[in-house]
Scaffold this motif. Structure first.
Motif, PDB file in Angstrom:
ATOM      1  N   ASN A  92      -0.292  -0.245  -0.013  1.00 33.69           N
ATOM      2  CA  ASN A  92       0.909  -0.922   0.474  1.00 33.69           C
ATOM      3  C   ASN A  92       1.984  -0.992  -0.602  1.00 33.69           C
ATOM      4  O   ASN A  92       3.179  -0.796  -0.326  1.00 33.69           O
ATOM      5  N   ALA A  93       1.554  -1.273  -1.839  1.00 35.41           N
ATOM      6  CA  ALA A  93       2.501  -1.367  -2.952  1.00 35.41           C
ATOM      7  C   ALA A  93       3.172  -0.009  -3.199  1.00 35.41           C
ATOM      8  O   ALA A  93       4.377   0.068  -3.484  1.00 35.41           O
ATOM      9  N   ILE A  94       2.391   1.042  -3.052  1.00 31.91           N
ATOM     10  CA  ILE A  94       2.939   2.392  -3.253  1.00 31.91           C
ATOM     11  C   ILE A  94       3.938   2.736  -2.147  1.00 31.91           C
ATOM     12  O   ILE A  94       4.987   3.333  -2.406  1.00 31.91           O
ATOM     13  N   VAL A  95       3.643   2.361  -0.913  1.00 34.03           N
ATOM     14  CA  VAL A  95       4.567   2.604   0.199  1.00 34.03           C
ATOM     15  C   VAL A  95       5.869   1.839  -0.016  1.00 34.03           C
ATOM     16  O   VAL A  95       6.968   2.373   0.222  1.00 34.03           O
ATOM     17  N   LYS A  96       5.768   0.615  -0.501  1.00 35.61           N
ATOM     18  CA  LYS A  96       6.956  -0.194  -0.766  1.00 35.61           C
ATOM     19  C   LYS A  96       7.814   0.455  -1.858  1.00 35.61           C
ATOM     20  O   LYS A  96       9.053   0.528  -1.736  1.00 35.61           O
ATOM     21  N   ALA A  97       7.165   0.961  -2.899  1.00 39.45           N
ATOM     22  CA  ALA A  97       7.888   1.638  -3.983  1.00 39.45           C
ATOM     23  C   ALA A  97       8.529   2.928  -3.468  1.00 39.45           C
ATOM     24  O   ALA A  97       9.650   3.282  -3.865  1.00 39.45           O
ATOM     25  N   SER A  98       7.847   3.614  -2.577  1.00 39.92           N
ATOM     26  CA  SER A  98       8.373   4.855  -1.996  1.00 39.92           C
ATOM     27  C   SER A  98       9.612   4.577  -1.166  1.00 39.92           C
ATOM     28  O   SER A  98      10.599   5.332  -1.202  1.00 39.92           O
ATOM     29  N   ARG A  99       9.567   3.493  -0.402  1.00 40.41           N
ATOM     30  CA  ARG A  99      10.708   3.136   0.440  1.00 40.41           C
ATOM     31  C   ARG A  99      11.927   2.832  -0.429  1.00 40.41           C
ATOM     32  O   ARG A  99      13.051   3.262  -0.117  1.00 40.41           O
ATOM     33  N   ALA A 100      11.730   2.121  -1.532  1.00 45.50           N
ATOM     34  CA  ALA A 100      12.841   1.804  -2.439  1.00 45.50           C
ATOM     35  C   ALA A 100      13.401   3.072  -3.074  1.00 45.50           C
ATOM     36  O   ALA A 100      14.618   3.246  -3.205  1.00 45.50           O
ATOM     37  N   LYS A 101      12.495   3.965  -3.455  1.00 50.80           N
ATOM     38  CA  LYS A 101      12.916   5.222  -4.072  1.00 50.80           C
ATOM     39  C   LYS A 101      13.687   6.073  -3.056  1.00 50.80           C
ATOM     40  O   LYS A 101      14.676   6.734  -3.400  1.00 50.80           O
ATOM     41  N   LEU A 102      13.266   6.045  -1.815  1.00 54.10           N
ATOM     42  CA  LEU A 102      13.939   6.798  -0.763  1.00 54.10           C
ATOM     43  C   LEU A 102      15.344   6.250  -0.529  1.00 54.10           C
ATOM     44  O   LEU A 102      16.297   7.028  -0.324  1.00 54.10           O
ATOM     45  N   ASP A 103      15.497   4.946  -0.554  1.00 59.34           N
ATOM     46  CA  ASP A 103      16.818   4.339  -0.386  1.00 59.34           C
ATOM     47  C   ASP A 103      17.767   4.779  -1.511  1.00 59.34           C
ATOM     48  O   ASP A 103      18.965   5.021  -1.285  1.00 59.34           O
ATOM     49  N   LEU A 125       8.957  10.759  -5.746  1.00 58.16           N
ATOM     50  CA  LEU A 125       8.398  10.481  -4.419  1.00 58.16           C
ATOM     51  C   LEU A 125       7.127  11.289  -4.176  1.00 58.16           C
ATOM     52  O   LEU A 125       6.165  10.803  -3.575  1.00 58.16           O
ATOM     53  N   SER A 126       7.129  12.515  -4.678  1.00 52.59           N
ATOM     54  CA  SER A 126       5.933  13.341  -4.548  1.00 52.59           C
ATOM     55  C   SER A 126       4.773  12.734  -5.328  1.00 52.59           C
ATOM     56  O   SER A 126       3.623  12.706  -4.864  1.00 52.59           O
ATOM     57  N   ASP A 127       5.087  12.218  -6.523  1.00 48.24           N
ATOM     58  CA  ASP A 127       4.049  11.556  -7.329  1.00 48.24           C
ATOM     59  C   ASP A 127       3.514  10.319  -6.618  1.00 48.24           C
ATOM     60  O   ASP A 127       2.296  10.055  -6.620  1.00 48.24           O
ATOM     61  N   LEU A 128       4.427   9.568  -5.996  1.00 45.98           N
ATOM     62  CA  LEU A 128       4.003   8.368  -5.272  1.00 45.98           C
ATOM     63  C   LEU A 128       3.118   8.749  -4.091  1.00 45.98           C
ATOM     64  O   LEU A 128       2.159   8.037  -3.761  1.00 45.98           O
ATOM     65  N   ARG A 129       3.460   9.863  -3.462  1.00 47.31           N
ATOM     66  CA  ARG A 129       2.623  10.301  -2.346  1.00 47.31           C
ATOM     67  C   ARG A 129       1.218  10.643  -2.835  1.00 47.31           C
ATOM     68  O   ARG A 129       0.217  10.306  -2.190  1.00 47.31           O
ATOM     69  N   GLU A 130       1.140  11.317  -3.969  1.00 42.78           N
ATOM     70  CA  GLU A 130      -0.176  11.629  -4.537  1.00 42.78           C
ATOM     71  C   GLU A 130      -0.914  10.346  -4.896  1.00 42.78           C
ATOM     72  O   GLU A 130      -2.142  10.230  -4.675  1.00 42.78           O
ATOM     73  N   ASN A 131      -0.159   9.396  -5.453  1.00 43.97           N
ATOM     74  CA  ASN A 131      -0.780   8.109  -5.801  1.00 43.97           C
ATOM     75  C   ASN A 131      -1.318   7.419  -4.548  1.00 43.97           C
ATOM     76  O   ASN A 131      -2.387   6.790  -4.577  1.00 43.97           O
ATOM     77  N   PHE A 132      -0.560   7.524  -3.462  1.00 47.57           N
ATOM     78  CA  PHE A 132      -0.997   6.925  -2.195  1.00 47.57           C
ATOM     79  C   PHE A 132      -2.290   7.581  -1.717  1.00 47.57           C
ATOM     80  O   PHE A 132      -3.238   6.899  -1.302  1.00 47.57           O
ATOM     81  N   GLU A 133      -2.323   8.916  -1.764  1.00 50.99           N
ATOM     82  CA  GLU A 133      -3.532   9.629  -1.333  1.00 50.99           C
ATOM     83  C   GLU A 133      -4.742   9.226  -2.170  1.00 50.99           C
ATOM     84  O   GLU A 133      -5.848   9.015  -1.644  1.00 50.99           O
ATOM     85  N   ASN A 134      -4.502   9.092  -3.491  1.00 49.31           N
ATOM     86  CA  ASN A 134      -5.592   8.695  -4.375  1.00 49.31           C
ATOM     87  C   ASN A 134      -6.059   7.275  -4.079  1.00 49.31           C
ATOM     88  O   ASN A 134      -7.268   6.977  -4.091  1.00 49.31           O
ATOM     89  N   ALA A 135      -5.073   6.390  -3.813  1.00 46.23           N
ATOM     90  CA  ALA A 135      -5.420   5.000  -3.522  1.00 46.23           C
ATOM     91  C   ALA A 135      -6.238   4.894  -2.241  1.00 46.23           C
ATOM     92  O   ALA A 135      -7.211   4.130  -2.153  1.00 46.23           O
ATOM     93  N   VAL A 136      -5.839   5.651  -1.227  1.00 44.06           N
ATOM     94  CA  VAL A 136      -6.575   5.646   0.040  1.00 44.06           C
ATOM     95  C   VAL A 136      -7.977   6.219  -0.164  1.00 44.06           C
ATOM     96  O   VAL A 136      -8.971   5.663   0.339  1.00 44.06           O
ATOM     97  N   GLU A 137      -8.070   7.280  -0.924  1.00 43.14           N
ATOM     98  CA  GLU A 137      -9.389   7.901  -1.140  1.00 43.14           C
ATOM     99  C   GLU A 137     -10.314   6.982  -1.919  1.00 43.14           C
ATOM    100  O   GLU A 137     -11.514   6.878  -1.607  1.00 43.14           O
ATOM    101  N   GLU A 138      -9.754   6.299  -2.933  1.00 44.79           N
ATOM    102  CA  GLU A 138     -10.578   5.385  -3.725  1.00 44.79           C
ATOM    103  C   GLU A 138     -11.097   4.229  -2.880  1.00 44.79           C
ATOM    104  O   GLU A 138     -12.236   3.771  -3.049  1.00 44.79           O
ATOM    105  N   GLU A 139     -10.265   3.745  -1.958  1.00 44.08           N
ATOM    106  CA  GLU A 139     -10.652   2.590  -1.153  1.00 44.08           C
ATOM    107  C   GLU A 139     -11.521   2.983   0.031  1.00 44.08           C
ATOM    108  O   GLU A 139     -12.447   2.252   0.408  1.00 44.08           O
ATOM    109  N   THR A 140     -11.220   4.143   0.630  1.00 46.43           N
ATOM    110  CA  THR A 140     -11.903   4.490   1.892  1.00 46.43           C
ATOM    111  C   THR A 140     -12.832   5.698   1.800  1.00 46.43           C
ATOM    112  O   THR A 140     -13.647   5.926   2.695  1.00 46.43           O
ATOM    113  N   GLY A 141     -12.647   6.511   0.750  1.00 46.01           N
ATOM    114  CA  GLY A 141     -13.433   7.733   0.654  1.00 46.01           C
ATOM    115  C   GLY A 141     -12.851   8.882   1.457  1.00 46.01           C
ATOM    116  O   GLY A 141     -13.418   9.980   1.484  1.00 46.01           O
TER     117      GLY A 141
END
Length: 290
Positions: A194-205, A228-244
Motif C-alpha cells: 500500500n505504501a508503495i502504491v501511495k508513493a507511485s501515485r504521488a510520483k505519477l502526479d 515509477l518502474s522501480d516502485l513497480r518492481e518494489n511492489f512486485e517484490n513486496a507482494v511476493e514476500e507477503e504472499t509468495g
C-alpha cells in the motif's frame, strides 16, 4: 543593371525610387554626351552619370540578393508547411492522450503564428526594396526560431508519448490496488505494498505536472518513469514476500527524434560573411571624366 532590375521586377519587387530615377538620368546623360555641343550640358550629364555609378556600386549587390529573395522565401514556405503538417499530426495525437495538453498546444500555436508574422515582415521589407532587412529577418527571426519550434513540436510528441505512459501507469496502479484488495481479503498484511502504491501515485502526479510544463526537461520525465518502474518492481517484490505470488510486466516510452530543417546556404554565408556592402568599383563600371 537593366537585367538585374528586370529580374527584380519579375520576382515581384521594386528597386528603390532613387535608383530608378538615377538610372533614367544616366540613360539621358549618355544621349546628351553623344549629341550635345553645349559644354555646360555635357558636364551636367557627366555628373548625372557618375552619380548613377555611385548608386550602382552601392546597391547592386543588395539588388541581386533581392532578386534571389523569392527562392529563399520558397524554401521558408516549404519549411513552414512541413512544420504545420507535423504540428497538426502531433496535436491530434496529443489531444487523445491521458494528460490534458491544451495549454501546451495553445502555446505552440502562438509560436507557429509568430513565424508566419515574421515571414510576412520579411516579404514587406523585400517589397520596399530593403534587401538587408528582408534577409536578416528571415535569418535571425525565422529560420533560427523555426528550429526551436520544430524542437517544441518534438516536445509535444514526447509529451504525447509520455501521456500514453501515464495511462499505462494509471492502469498499473489500479491493478495494484485490486491485487492489494484481493490479498487483504485473504488476511495478508499489504501495508508495505500500500505504501508503495501511495508513493507511485504521488510520483505519477509529479510526472503529469511536468508534462504540462512548456519546454519540460525530458530527462526529468525519464527519471520519473524509471523511478515509477522501480516502485513497480518494489511492489512486485513486496507482494511476493507477503504472499509468495510472482508478478511481472514493464512498459517503455519512445521519445520523438526528428531532424530539424537546415538554414539555407545563402543565409549561412550571409551570417558568416555579413551583408555585402557596396564599394567603389563593385559595379564594374568606371566613372566618366572630362
Amino acid at each position: 543593371w537593366e537585367k538585374t532590375i528586370n529580374k527584380l521586377k519579375a520576382a515581384g519587387y521594386e528597386a528603390p525610387a532613387e535608383d530608378e530615377q538615377s538610372f533614367q538620368k544616366a540613360k539621358e546623360a549618355v544621349e546628351i554626351i553623344k549629341t550635345t555641343d553645349d559644354m555646360e550640358a555635357a558636364l551636367q550629364a557627366i555628373d548625372d552619370f557618375n552619380a548613377f555609378i555611385d548608386i550602382l556600386d552601392r546597391d547592386i549587390e543588395g539588388l541581386n540578393m533581392l532578386a534571389n529573395f523569392p527562392r529563399i522565401l520558397k524554401q521558408a514556405d516549404r519549411t513552414y508547411a512541413k512544420l504545420t503538417k507535423l504540428f497538426e499530426k502531433t496535436k491530434t495525437k496529443a489531444q487523445k492522450g491521458e494528460v490534458d495538453l491544451t495549454e501546451v498546444i495553445a502555446g505552440l500555436q502562438v509560436e507557429i503564428d509568430a513565424l508566419k508574422a515574421v515571414r510576412d515582415k520579411a516579404v514587406d521589407a523585400a517589397k520596399s526594396g530593403n534587401a538587408e532587412l528582408a534577409f536578416t529577418t528571415l535569418e535571425d527571426e525565422y529560420f533560427e526560431h523555426m528550429e526551436d519550434t520544430f524542437q517544441s513540436v518534438g516536445m509535444l510528441e514526447a509529451a504525447s508519448q509520455l501521456s500514453k505512459a501515464v495511462k499505462n501507469v494509471e492502469k498499473g496502479i489500479k491493478s495494484a490496488e485490486k491485487i492489494i484488495a484481493k490479498f487483504e481479503k485473504k488476511g495478508n498484511d499489504m501495508s508495505a505494498a500500500n505504501a508503495i502504491v501511495k508513493a507511485s501515485r504521488a510520483k505519477l502526479d509529479t510526472l503529469k505536472a511536468l508534462i504540462k510544463t512548456k519546454g519540460f526537461d525530458p530527462d526529468a520525465a525519464v527519471t520519473l518513469l524509471e523511478e515509477l518502474s522501480d516502485l513497480r518492481e518494489n511492489f512486485e517484490n513486496a507482494v511476493e514476500e507477503e504472499t509468495g505470488k510472482n508478478l511481472h510486466g514493464k512498459d517503455s516510452v519512445n521519445f520523438f527524434s526528428g531532424k530539424t530543417p537546415e538554414m539555407p546556404k545563402e543565409l549561412k554565408d550571409f551570417s558568416k560573411n555579413g551583408f555585402p556592402q557596396g564599394e567603389p568599383g563593385d559595379s564594374g563600371f568606371e566613372k566618366l571624366d572630362f
